[in-house]
Design an enzyme around this catalytic site. Structure first.
Site, PDB file in Angstrom:
ATOM      1  N   SER A  22       0.812  -1.224   0.000  1.00 35.53           N
ATOM      2  CA  SER A  22       0.000   0.000   0.000  1.00 35.53           C
ATOM      3  C   SER A  22       0.839   1.265   0.000  1.00 35.53           C
ATOM      4  O   SER A  22       0.307   2.368   0.007  1.00 35.53           O
ATOM      5  CB  SER A  22      -0.960  -0.008   1.194  1.00 35.53           C
ATOM      6  OG  SER A  22      -0.248  -0.206   2.399  1.00 35.53           O
ATOM      7  N   ASN A 110      -2.024  -2.401  13.220  1.00 34.85           N
ATOM      8  CA  ASN A 110      -3.477  -2.165  13.222  1.00 34.85           C
ATOM      9  C   ASN A 110      -3.860  -0.885  13.962  1.00 34.85           C
ATOM     10  O   ASN A 110      -4.665  -0.097  13.465  1.00 34.85           O
ATOM     11  CB  ASN A 110      -4.208  -3.368  13.837  1.00 34.85           C
ATOM     12  CG  ASN A 110      -4.013  -4.631  13.019  1.00 34.85           C
ATOM     13  OD1 ASN A 110      -3.432  -4.561  11.932  1.00 34.85           O
ATOM     14  ND2 ASN A 110      -4.473  -5.758  13.513  1.00 34.85           N
ATOM     15  N   THR A 155     -39.004  27.609 -10.780  1.00 37.41           N
ATOM     16  CA  THR A 155     -39.336  26.288 -10.239  1.00 37.41           C
ATOM     17  C   THR A 155     -39.665  25.451 -11.468  1.00 37.41           C
ATOM     18  O   THR A 155     -40.161  25.983 -12.470  1.00 37.41           O
ATOM     19  CB  THR A 155     -40.552  26.313  -9.283  1.00 37.41           C
ATOM     20  OG1 THR A 155     -41.695  26.786 -10.015  1.00 37.41           O
ATOM     21  CG2 THR A 155     -40.325  27.218  -8.085  1.00 37.41           C
ATOM     22  N   HIS A 156     -39.327  24.176 -11.423  1.00 36.75           N
ATOM     23  CA  HIS A 156     -39.499  23.274 -12.579  1.00 36.75           C
ATOM     24  C   HIS A 156     -38.773  23.808 -13.809  1.00 36.75           C
ATOM     25  O   HIS A 156     -39.161  23.517 -14.931  1.00 36.75           O
ATOM     26  CB  HIS A 156     -40.976  23.055 -12.916  1.00 36.75           C
ATOM     27  CG  HIS A 156     -41.833  22.727 -11.739  1.00 36.75           C
ATOM     28  ND1 HIS A 156     -42.028  21.438 -11.289  1.00 36.75           N
ATOM     29  CD2 HIS A 156     -42.508  23.526 -10.868  1.00 36.75           C
ATOM     30  CE1 HIS A 156     -42.797  21.449 -10.225  1.00 36.75           C
ATOM     31  NE2 HIS A 156     -43.101  22.721  -9.937  1.00 36.75           N
ATOM     32  N   SER A 277     -13.058  24.986 -28.223  1.00 38.86           N
ATOM     33  CA  SER A 277     -13.224  23.747 -28.976  1.00 38.86           C
ATOM     34  C   SER A 277     -12.111  23.655 -30.009  1.00 38.86           C
ATOM     35  O   SER A 277     -11.692  24.665 -30.571  1.00 38.86           O
ATOM     36  CB  SER A 277     -14.590  23.763 -29.666  1.00 38.86           C
ATOM     37  OG  SER A 277     -14.566  22.957 -30.823  1.00 38.86           O
ATOM     38  N   LYS A 283     -16.536  28.592 -29.941  1.00 31.63           N
ATOM     39  CA  LYS A 283     -16.964  28.021 -28.663  1.00 31.63           C
ATOM     40  C   LYS A 283     -16.178  28.521 -27.449  1.00 31.63           C
ATOM     41  O   LYS A 283     -14.978  28.740 -27.515  1.00 31.63           O
ATOM     42  CB  LYS A 283     -16.839  26.483 -28.698  1.00 31.63           C
ATOM     43  CG  LYS A 283     -17.814  25.789 -29.617  1.00 31.63           C
ATOM     44  CD  LYS A 283     -19.263  25.903 -29.194  1.00 31.63           C
ATOM     45  CE  LYS A 283     -19.609  25.070 -28.001  1.00 31.63           C
ATOM     46  NZ  LYS A 283     -19.544  23.635 -28.257  1.00 31.63           N
ATOM     47  N   ASN A 285     -16.499  27.036 -23.676  1.00 38.12           N
ATOM     48  CA  ASN A 285     -17.242  26.037 -22.904  1.00 38.12           C
ATOM     49  C   ASN A 285     -17.017  26.153 -21.390  1.00 38.12           C
ATOM     50  O   ASN A 285     -15.897  26.413 -20.952  1.00 38.12           O
ATOM     51  CB  ASN A 285     -16.829  24.629 -23.360  1.00 38.12           C
ATOM     52  CG  ASN A 285     -17.136  24.419 -24.825  1.00 38.12           C
ATOM     53  OD1 ASN A 285     -18.137  24.906 -25.337  1.00 38.12           O
ATOM     54  ND2 ASN A 285     -16.253  23.709 -25.519  1.00 38.12           N
ATOM     55  N   GLU A 290     -18.655  22.041 -15.598  1.00 35.61           N
ATOM     56  CA  GLU A 290     -19.010  20.673 -15.992  1.00 35.61           C
ATOM     57  C   GLU A 290     -18.180  19.661 -15.214  1.00 35.61           C
ATOM     58  O   GLU A 290     -18.665  18.592 -14.839  1.00 35.61           O
ATOM     59  CB  GLU A 290     -18.815  20.488 -17.496  1.00 35.61           C
ATOM     60  CG  GLU A 290     -19.873  21.237 -18.298  1.00 35.61           C
ATOM     61  CD  GLU A 290     -19.544  21.342 -19.778  1.00 35.61           C
ATOM     62  OE1 GLU A 290     -20.460  21.624 -20.557  1.00 35.61           O
ATOM     63  OE2 GLU A 290     -18.372  21.148 -20.158  1.00 35.61           O
ATOM     64  N   TYR A 317      -9.639  -6.126  12.915  1.00 28.47           N
ATOM     65  CA  TYR A 317      -9.021  -5.621  11.690  1.00 28.47           C
ATOM     66  C   TYR A 317      -9.041  -6.685  10.596  1.00 28.47           C
ATOM     67  O   TYR A 317      -8.788  -7.866  10.829  1.00 28.47           O
ATOM     68  CB  TYR A 317      -7.555  -5.212  11.951  1.00 28.47           C
ATOM     69  CG  TYR A 317      -6.866  -4.751  10.687  1.00 28.47           C
ATOM     70  CD1 TYR A 317      -6.993  -3.442  10.241  1.00 28.47           C
ATOM     71  CD2 TYR A 317      -6.144  -5.653   9.902  1.00 28.47           C
ATOM     72  CE1 TYR A 317      -6.396  -3.032   9.058  1.00 28.47           C
ATOM     73  CE2 TYR A 317      -5.541  -5.251   8.713  1.00 28.47           C
ATOM     74  CZ  TYR A 317      -5.673  -3.939   8.298  1.00 28.47           C
ATOM     75  OH  TYR A 317      -5.097  -3.532   7.124  1.00 28.47           O
ATOM     76  N   GLN A 322      -7.687  -1.755   4.179  1.00 27.99           N
ATOM     77  CA  GLN A 322      -6.669  -1.018   3.410  1.00 27.99           C
ATOM     78  C   GLN A 322      -7.307  -0.278   2.229  1.00 27.99           C
ATOM     79  O   GLN A 322      -6.748   0.676   1.706  1.00 27.99           O
ATOM     80  CB  GLN A 322      -5.603  -1.998   2.913  1.00 27.99           C
ATOM     81  CG  GLN A 322      -4.473  -1.348   2.166  1.00 27.99           C
ATOM     82  CD  GLN A 322      -3.295  -2.290   1.975  1.00 27.99           C
ATOM     83  OE1 GLN A 322      -2.572  -2.576   2.927  1.00 27.99           O
ATOM     84  NE2 GLN A 322      -3.112  -2.791   0.777  1.00 27.99           N
ATOM     85  N   LYS A 325      -8.246   3.939   1.978  1.00 29.44           N
ATOM     86  CA  LYS A 325      -7.407   5.132   1.774  1.00 29.44           C
ATOM     87  C   LYS A 325      -7.501   5.787   0.416  1.00 29.44           C
ATOM     88  O   LYS A 325      -7.726   6.998   0.312  1.00 29.44           O
ATOM     89  CB  LYS A 325      -5.957   4.783   2.076  1.00 29.44           C
ATOM     90  CG  LYS A 325      -5.747   4.512   3.541  1.00 29.44           C
ATOM     91  CD  LYS A 325      -4.387   3.964   3.817  1.00 29.44           C
ATOM     92  CE  LYS A 325      -4.404   3.178   5.104  1.00 29.44           C
ATOM     93  NZ  LYS A 325      -5.309   1.995   5.050  1.00 29.44           N
TER      94      LYS A 325
HETATM   95  N1  ARG Z   1      -1.505  -1.216   5.004  1.00 27.94           N
HETATM   96  C1  ARG Z   1      -2.357  -1.667   6.023  1.00 27.94           C
HETATM   97  C2  ARG Z   1      -3.682  -0.887   5.963  1.00 27.94           C
HETATM   98  O1  ARG Z   1      -3.731   0.059   5.288  1.00 27.94           O
HETATM   99  C3  ARG Z   1      -1.715  -1.463   7.342  1.00 27.94           C
HETATM  100  C4  ARG Z   1      -2.178  -2.382   8.421  1.00 27.94           C
HETATM  101  C5  ARG Z   1      -1.646  -3.736   8.195  1.00 27.94           C
HETATM  102  N2  ARG Z   1      -1.996  -4.624   9.245  1.00 27.94           N
HETATM  103  C6  ARG Z   1      -1.912  -5.901   9.133  1.00 27.94           C
HETATM  104  N3  ARG Z   1      -2.256  -6.602  10.122  1.00 27.94           N
HETATM  105  N4  ARG Z   1      -1.538  -6.466   8.012  1.00 27.94           N
HETATM  106  O2  ARG Z   1      -4.661  -1.245   6.571  1.00 27.94           O
END
Ligand code: ARG
Length: 461
Positions: A22, A110, A155-156, A277, A283, A285, A290, A317, A322, A325
């Site tokens: 990660s 964790n 309205t509408h 454009s 144009k 835009n 948007e 956990y 993960q 994020k």
């Molecule tokens: N990269 C993990 C997460 O975002 C970190 C926690 C990992 N914990 C574990 N027991 N493998 O959640």
């Protein structure tokens, strides 16, 4: 180097490693991870795990890492470690040798990741609050610039009654203010620190969790270790705040796209927030708007995704978490940028007052006034409504606005109509009459603008 491996006979498959790692996105929590580690060093020092010197050495190295991360946080993304926690630990060991291996005593990734992300969320709240206030201030400037200007109210998507342009601007200001308040409420539920929950059952070391929580800027420690490592409702809540606010931004964008259209031409967008454009030279835009409208879907998607990830997730956990994020980071970035983009749009927005006034006068938007006029002559409103409906039908057939009908023509619909009918049909009189809290009368809007100005002055943004 992985943080585990003792009980494994072989290393991970490269494909699994890529899938599992990660660091490529959680590097964004580098500062939070280091700040958490500094506080943890103090906590286990007090618990007798580290000597004074060990604690000082660790904190010095962590301080250096903090500085490096501040200088170029993005460089961390490609360092090859499993996650940000592994990265910080490896770099610490590189700096202070095996002492670096002591820091993880009594801590788990964790509770570490739960802490990092909560700290990240708390910082995000600050950044977004500022962006909201910045937009609110820009809205107030716009409302002030065009005080008294008349605008068609819909309205509408049918012209309904005239309003002031400032009244329309203030409508969105009220929505963004609630987004701000919503964020303040969300922040109140991010006051507890999960560090010390360890893997799931709580740390076995005698640390002072309340002191640790305070050192990290929280109100207090989480009350249950299983909950501490496994819930992410603060992420869901932040995404929910983001979604509501993006819906407000999206409606605002849609309104302005319509008002800026070739058919309406009530407002003109600045060149700075529009694009051309490649084929049609004429144009211009409204891409900024948007994109705001389009990105709303992306943020709602992040909320939906997060809710679905957590649904049916067993305590405590699980690695599924993960997945919290990337979508959170993306949604917060998107929300933040969209708020600033909307502010930029208002910075250069021009109201075409004549066009707007003309439109506000058209579409029989003073029909309600004629009904109210009849009410003042003693006609019950429902009956007046019907009479005016017939008068409007007649005026349409004559291709005239109501105020251009002669008294004789009016009298065909009600003998109670006299010369005094014209004054209440004038746009100024229509607006002026709505002089009630929340109404569109210029006097009300003026007061509102002054009150908002005062309120926002005290805020950063
Ligand atoms: N990269 C993990 C997460 O975002 C970190 C926690 C990992 N914990 C574990 N027991 N493998 O959640």
């Amino acid at each position: 180097m992985a943080l585990w491996g003792g009980r494994f006979k072989e290393g991970p498959d490269e494909r699994f490693k890529n899938y599992n790692d990660s660091l490529k996105f959680d590097y964004r929590m580098a500062l939070e991870d280091i700040e958490g580690s500094e506080a943890w060093a103090d906590a286990i020092h007090e618990a007798g795990v580290l000597t004074d010197k060990e604690c000082a050495d660790l904190k010095k190295a962590l301080g250096e890492l903090h500085e490096e991360a501040e200088q170029d946080i993005h460089a961390i993304a490609s360092a090859g470690d499993e996650d940000i926690h592994s990265y910080v630990e490896r770099r610490l060991i590189e700096k202070v040798g095996s002492l670096g291996k002591k820091l993880h005593t009594g801590r788990s990734r964790n509770d570490q990741v739960a802490l990092d992300l909560k700290l990240w969320c708390r910082k995000a709240v600050k950044g977004i609050s500022e962006a909201l206030v910045h937009l609110e201030k820009e809205l107030i400037k716009t409302a002030d610039r065009y005080q008294g200007a008349v605008f068609p109210g819909y309205t509408h998507l049918q012209r309904a009654q005239p309003v002031t342009f400032s009244h329309w601007v203030l409508a969105y200001l009220n929505m963004f203010e609630r987004d701000y308040q919503r964020l303040c409420n969300a922040e109140k539920l991010m006051e507890t620190c999960p560090l010390g929950s360890a893997a799931l059952a709580g740390t076995a070391y005698r640390i002072d969790r309340e002191k640790l929580a305070k050192a990290l800027g929280f109100e207090r420690a989480t009350a249950n270790s299983l909950d501490g490592v496994s819930d992410r409702d603060h992420v869901m809540e932040l995404l929910s705040c983001a979604s509501v606010s993006m819906v407000h931004l999206s409606r605002l964008a849609e309104d302005l796209i319509i008002y800026n259209s070739g058919e309406a031409r009530f407002v003109t967008l600045s060149d700075k927030v529009t694009s051309g454009s490649s084929l049609m030279p004429q144009k211009k835009n409204p891409d900024s708007l948007e994109l705001i409208r389009g990105k709303c879907g992306r943020v709602i998607g992040a909320l939906t995704g997060m809710l679905v990830t957590c649904k049916a997730l067993p305590l405590a956990y699980d690695k599924d978490l993960q997945e919290d994020k990337e979508r959170l980071f993306d949604a917060v970035d998107t929300w933040h940028d969209s708020l600033y983009m909307a502010a930029l749009v208002f910075e250069g927005l021009k109201l075409n007052e004549d066009r707007a006034l003309e439109a506000a006068k058209g579409g029989y938007s003073n029909a309600t006034e004629l009904a109210d006029y009849l009410v003042s002559k003693g006609v019950p409103f429902r009956e007046a409504h019907s009479v005016v409906g017939q008068a409007v039908l007649y005026a349409i057939s004559q291709n005239k606005p109501l105020e251009d009908l002669s008294v004789e023509e009016f009298r065909k619909f009600s003998p109670l109509i006299g010369d005094d009918v014209y004054e209440p049909l004038q746009i100024e009189s229509i607006l002026k009459k709505r002089d009630i809290k929340g109404g569109t009368a210029p006097a009300q809007t003026k007061e509102e603008i002054a009150a908002w100005d005062e309120r926002l002055k005290a805020r950063k943004g």
